[in-house]
Design a protein around this motif. Structure first.
Motif, PDB file in Angstrom:
ATOM      1  N   UNK A 361       0.828  -1.201   0.000  1.00  0.00           N
ATOM      2  CA  UNK A 361       0.000   0.000   0.000  1.00  0.00           C
ATOM      3  C   UNK A 361       0.865   1.254   0.000  1.00  0.00           C
ATOM      4  N   UNK A 362       0.304   2.327  -0.526  1.00  0.00           N
ATOM      5  CA  UNK A 362       0.985   3.621  -0.477  1.00  0.00           C
ATOM      6  C   UNK A 362       0.712   4.345   0.839  1.00  0.00           C
ATOM      7  N   UNK A 363      -0.224   3.828   1.638  1.00  0.00           N
ATOM      8  CA  UNK A 363      -0.536   4.433   2.920  1.00  0.00           C
ATOM      9  C   UNK A 363       0.407   3.897   3.990  1.00  0.00           C
ATOM     10  N   UNK A 364       0.854   4.746   4.930  1.00  0.00           N
ATOM     11  CA  UNK A 364       1.861   4.289   5.893  1.00  0.00           C
ATOM     12  C   UNK A 364       1.337   3.385   7.001  1.00  0.00           C
ATOM     13  N   UNK A 365       0.012   3.419   7.296  1.00  0.00           N
ATOM     14  CA  UNK A 365      -0.498   2.668   8.442  1.00  0.00           C
ATOM     15  C   UNK A 365      -1.849   2.051   8.113  1.00  0.00           C
ATOM     16  N   UNK A 366      -2.068   0.762   8.453  1.00  0.00           N
ATOM     17  CA  UNK A 366      -3.388   0.158   8.244  1.00  0.00           C
ATOM     18  C   UNK A 366      -4.387   0.662   9.283  1.00  0.00           C
ATOM     19  N   UNK A 367      -5.646   0.400   9.023  1.00  0.00           N
ATOM     20  CA  UNK A 367      -6.674   0.743  10.014  1.00  0.00           C
ATOM     21  C   UNK A 367      -6.497  -0.131  11.244  1.00  0.00           C
ATOM     22  N   UNK A 368      -6.440   0.484  12.414  1.00  0.00           N
ATOM     23  CA  UNK A 368      -6.287  -0.285  13.641  1.00  0.00           C
ATOM     24  C   UNK A 368      -6.736   0.578  14.810  1.00  0.00           C
ATOM     25  N   UNK A 369      -7.073  -0.108  15.891  1.00  0.00           N
ATOM     26  CA  UNK A 369      -7.542   0.584  17.083  1.00  0.00           C
ATOM     27  C   UNK A 369      -6.462   0.522  18.143  1.00  0.00           C
ATOM     28  N   UNK A 370      -5.840   1.677  18.393  1.00  0.00           N
ATOM     29  CA  UNK A 370      -4.791   1.775  19.404  1.00  0.00           C
ATOM     30  C   UNK A 370      -5.003   3.053  20.193  1.00  0.00           C
ATOM     31  N   UNK A 371      -4.610   3.025  21.450  1.00  0.00           N
ATOM     32  CA  UNK A 371      -4.609   4.267  22.211  1.00  0.00           C
ATOM     33  C   UNK A 371      -3.548   5.201  21.631  1.00  0.00           C
ATOM     34  N   UNK A 372      -3.637   6.480  21.963  1.00  0.00           N
ATOM     35  CA  UNK A 372      -2.663   7.441  21.440  1.00  0.00           C
ATOM     36  C   UNK A 372      -1.239   7.083  21.854  1.00  0.00           C
ATOM     37  N   UNK A 373      -1.072   6.616  23.101  1.00  0.00           N
ATOM     38  CA  UNK A 373       0.257   6.241  23.565  1.00  0.00           C
ATOM     39  C   UNK A 373       0.764   4.995  22.839  1.00  0.00           C
ATOM     40  N   UNK A 374      -0.124   3.994  22.658  1.00  0.00           N
ATOM     41  CA  UNK A 374       0.274   2.788  21.948  1.00  0.00           C
ATOM     42  C   UNK A 374       0.610   3.090  20.490  1.00  0.00           C
ATOM     43  N   UNK A 375      -0.168   3.980  19.899  1.00  0.00           N
ATOM     44  CA  UNK A 375       0.088   4.339  18.509  1.00  0.00           C
ATOM     45  C   UNK A 375       1.459   5.007  18.372  1.00  0.00           C
TER      46      UNK A 375
END
Length: 517
Positions: A361-375
């Motif tokens: 993919x040309x996008x840097x990150x897949x869709x995922x559910x993470x807290x801001x700190x985990x992200x």
């Protein structure tokens, strides 16, 4: 002409001549009509050579017909008489060179190969073993005499267990016993560790098992420490018969968790990569260990318990330290090691899903559910450990705007910075260089700088050298004497135009003479 260049004062000229002569003169268990005359000419250069071990190494390969890397063949093959005689013409010089720290190990090798033609050389080499000569010279003599004999010499057992001997000498004796005796390798594990632990001082070289032919792949992987000890252990155990390599793998699996030796860690990792076939992976590739056979997982767990083994990872492995232990399941998972459901219904670690996403993919990150700190942590750890690409400093600033700059963040910064700094120190101990990517360094340290907190000196390896303004912002927050060392290390690690441009943009922050300007 090429032979004379072995004595050139220019380093690159010497090595170019060395490689050319090796390709022309060194065969595969063969001698040529030119072998004898060329051998005499090569030995004539030793006295004036700035690196006498280079012509001696080629001389040994010519004398041995290209068989030095198989020190103990199933059957010893001696050079033809006309080739031996050319070397024996230099007998007195070779004996004299035994006392030379630069030429001694190579001289011992050549002399040992001449013992069948001149048995009077045996007591000369035995006296060298028990002399005050440098350890590499004495070890070379041990290996050579054991090659020259059909059975273990009477002094070998005592030598391998003599605590007063240098470790390399004990290790050479243990290696010889592994070839000449039926002693289980586990009983020789201490001696094998002594052998693998060797770290040459300066330009010191132990010539046995060194590779002269330039068309041969490295053993295991390229590294700062020479591959000879690992190759030697491999060849010896291959000749012990069926199960010999399996026995070696068991021993190095046991050695790794307990060692603090860069040599043992590096050579054991090379052995495991050869034994498990991990050279099928690239030097940057990381695999999901759950997809591998149990034997390979066992070897990976042994490597995970040693922070000095392949610090930067690759060949299927995550980088060393806590990251590798999380990856293999020896420590609780972090954000990237937790299970993730992919779009096609598979459950894989997040790092694997993310890696597959960036590959397609040309996008840097897949869709995922993470807290801001985990992200935030996933971005830093992903770039530092799992080869994710951070596309721009704009993304760095977006992620920093997203995460709260609170005690939770600063606690994670300290934990990750300590982990990465330990990885960089481990690489340096193994004579390697590990650099944190610039964007990851900015994500990690900009919150510290912008909060007015000091950057701990133990984190200096992580300070990014960037042409973007954030690079100046971070480096300016480091005390001036430390900036100088940071730029110096960066220049030593990278010489590409982009790196040089970044250093040039920061030249006013550190004295130019140390930063390579």
């Amino acid at each position: 002409m090429r032979v004379e260049q072995l004595a050139s004062p220019d380093h690159f000229t010497r090595y170019d001549a060395w490689a050319t002569l090796a390709d022309v003169l060194v065969g595969e268990a063969a001698w040529f009509s030119a072998s004898g005359p060329a051998l005499g000419m090569i030995l004539d250069t030793v006295a004036d050579a700035p690196e006498p071990d280079l012509p001696l190494l080629i001389a040994g390969e010519v004398l041995g017909g290209g068989r030095l890397r198989w020190l103990w063949d199933a059957e010893r093959v001696d050079p033809p008489r006309d080739v031996s005689e050319r070397a024996l013409d230099h007998r007195d010089s070779l004996v004299r060179w035994l006392a030379d720290g630069r030429a001694g190990a190579g001289a011992a090798m050549v002399l040992a190969m001449l013992v069948p033609a001149d048995p009077a050389l045996r007591p000369v080499l035995e006296a060298c073993i028990f002399s005050s000569a440098p350890a590499a010279v004495r070890a070379s003599a041990v290996l050579g005499l054991c090659r020259a004999g059909a059975s273990a010499p009477p002094w070998l057992l005592a030598l391998s267990g003599d605590a007063e001997q240098p470790p390399l000498v004990r290790g050479a004796a243990a290696l010889a016993r592994a070839r000449l005796e039926a002693t289980p390798l586990a009983a020789l594990a201490g001696g094998l560790a002594d052998w693998l632990a060797w770290e040459p001082e300066g330009d010191e070289r132990l010539p046995w098992f060194d590779i002269v032919r330039t068309d041969r792949p490295p053993f295991g992987f390229d590294a700062g420490l020479p591959e000879g000890p690992a190759r030697a252990a491999w060849e010896v155990n291959r000749l012990r018969g069926p199960g010999g390599i399996d026995e070696l793998v068991c021993v190095v699996n046991d050695l790794l968790p307990a060692t603090d030796s860069p040599g043992v860690a590096t050579q054991a990792a090379r052995i495991l990569i050869e034994a498990e076939g991990w050279r099928r992976y690239s030097a940057e590739q990381i695999v999901d260990p759950t997809e591998l056979p149990s034997r390979e997982q066992e070897a990976m767990r042994a490597l995970a318990r040693c922070d000095l083994a392949l610090p930067g990872g690759g060949y299927g492995l995550a980088p060393s330290g806590p990251c590798r232990r999380r990856w293999i399941g020896l420590e609780p998972p972090g954000p990237l090691e937790r299970p993730h459901q992919t779009a096609d219904g598979r459950t894989v670690p997040l790092w694997r899903a993310w890696w597959e996403w960036q590959k397609d993919s040309d996008e840097p990150m897949p869709e995922m559910t993470l807290s801001a700190h985990d992200r935030w942590e996933a971005w830093v750890q992903g770039s530092a450990s799992y080869d994710f690409w951070v596309p721009s400093m704009d993304l760095v600033e977006e992620e920093l705007a997203r995460v709260p700059h609170d005690d939770e963040l600063f606690g994670r910064i300290a934990r990750l910075a300590d982990e990465f700094a330990a990885r960089a120190r481990a690489a340096r101990r193994c004579r390697e260089i590990w650099l944190l990517r610039g964007e990851a360094g900015a994500l990690l340290l900009l919150p510290v700088v912008r909060a007015g907190r000091p950057i701990d000196s133990s984190w200096d390896d992580l300070v990014p050298v960037l042409i973007e303004p954030q690079g100046r912002e971070i480096l300016s927050a480091v005390p001036a004497p430390r900036r100088e060392a940071i730029l110096h290390r960066f220049v030593a690690a990278r010489q590409d135009p982009g790196a040089m441009a970044a250093v040039a943009s920061l030249r006013d922050l550190a004295p130019p003479e140390r930063s390579g300007e």
